[in-house]
Design a protein around this motif. Structure first.
Motif, short mmCIF file in Angstrom:
data_model
loop_
_atom_site.label_atom_id
_atom_site.label_comp_id
_atom_site.label_asym_id
_atom_site.label_seq_id
_atom_site.Cartn_x
_atom_site.Cartn_y
_atom_site.Cartn_z
N ASP A 1 -2.44 10.29 3.12
CA ASP A 1 -2.30 9.68 1.78
C ASP A 1 -0.89 9.88 1.24
N TYR B 1 3.96 7.86 -0.94
CA TYR B 1 2.60 7.94 -1.47
C TYR B 1 1.88 6.64 -1.19
N ASN B 2 0.58 6.76 -0.92
CA ASN B 2 -0.24 5.56 -0.74
C ASN B 2 -0.89 5.21 -2.08
N LYS B 3 -1.11 3.93 -2.27
CA LYS B 3 -1.75 3.50 -3.53
C LYS B 3 -3.14 4.10 -3.70
N ASN B 4 -3.76 4.55 -2.61
CA ASN B 4 -5.09 5.13 -2.81
C ASN B 4 -5.04 6.50 -3.50
N ALA C 1 3.33 8.45 8.47
CA ALA C 1 2.35 8.22 7.40
C ALA C 1 0.94 7.89 7.88
N PRO D 1 0.80 -1.23 0.00
CA PRO D 1 0.00 0.00 0.00
C PRO D 1 0.83 1.29 0.00
N TRP D 2 1.97 1.29 0.66
CA TRP D 2 2.80 2.50 0.71
C TRP D 2 4.01 2.37 -0.21
#
Ligand SMILES: Nc1nc2c(ncn2[C@@H]2O[C@H](COP(=O)(O)OP(=O)(O)OP(=O)(O)O)[C@@H](O)[C@H]2O)c(=O)[nH]1
Length: 208
Positions: free
Chosen positions: A119, A136-139, A115, A91-92
């Motif tokens: 996001d 950065y987060n994948k979202n 984090a 995710p990160w």
């Protein structure tokens, strides 16, 4: 490999033209290592996989676990981050660029510690955002795509749309005295001279 509680991906952006340098920046030597090799060595102590985002995989494949192409090419580093986020297994994603030879594990780990609940974690050094050494987060993928589709390629314009944690200079100085090196990116042949002075010092591969 990495010592984080949750696994994390790392990307190295290497899809640029190096026009100002006049030769491939990633494969210039700073001290004993090619720049991309240096970054890969340091990054590998912080992350669980390294993806190189490039249109020249044959040149750089050995410095990462795998390579990937830009999905929306022609959009500069923002297109590269987008592709790295899509490809990442975790995710990160800790983003680096192949012209930042002195990324620091202390700053990288500080980003990870900050984090939770955000996001994006982006350092702000001397009044400027540092989007190419940031977390950065994948979202974030959807908003990247909305901007890229509209031809908006300024990464810093994304931050107001995310829940963004700005990492300030004073905070980073608590863990890393040499911020001028960490955020030093090579663009021109003159920059190489500066980098050589610092590049001969041993790599700090802090793993704890
Ligand atoms: N994947 C990917 N990476 C890119 C792209 N453009 C730039 N980069 C990377 O982003 C980082 C910063 O690049 P810049 O210095 O802005 O651009 P550059 O093309 O490498 O250099 P110049 O041609 O001198 O502007 C470097 O690591 C580049 O390799 C792109 O379109 N795709």
């Amino acid at each position: 490999m990495a010592k984080n509680l949750a696994p994390i991906s790392g990307i190295i952006l290497a899809g640029g033209k190096s026009a100002r340098m006049g030769t491939d920046k990633a494969l210039l030597k700073v001290g004993p290592y090619y720049i991309i090799e240096r970054i890969s060595r340091v990054l590998s102590t912080m992350v669980d996989e390294i993806i190189i985002v490039t249109d020249r995989p044959e040149r750089y494949a050995k410095y990462g676990d795998r390579t990937t192409f830009d999905i929306m090419p022609g959009n500069g580093p923002m297109g590269g981050i987008h592709a790295g986020l899509v490809e990442a297994a975790h995710p990160w994603v800790l983003v680096t660029a192949c012209d930042l030879p002195f990324i620091s594990t202390s700053v990288g780990r500080l980003m990870m510690q900050c984090a939770d609940g955000y996001d994006v974690v982006v350092p702000r050094y001397r009044g400027y955002f540092e989007p190419l050494y940031a977390l950065y987060n994948k979202n974030c993928i959807k908003v990247f795509e909305q901007h890229l589709t509209k031809g908006l390629i300024k990464i810093t314009r994304l931050y107001e749309e995310f829940n963004t944690r700005y990492l300030e200079e004073e905070e980073m100085l608590q863990v890393e005295p040499h911020l001028e090196r960490v955020f030093f990116n090579l663009n021109t042949p003159e920059d190489i001279l500066k980098a050589q002075v610092w590049g001969n010092e041993p790599l700090k591969l802090q793993t704890d």
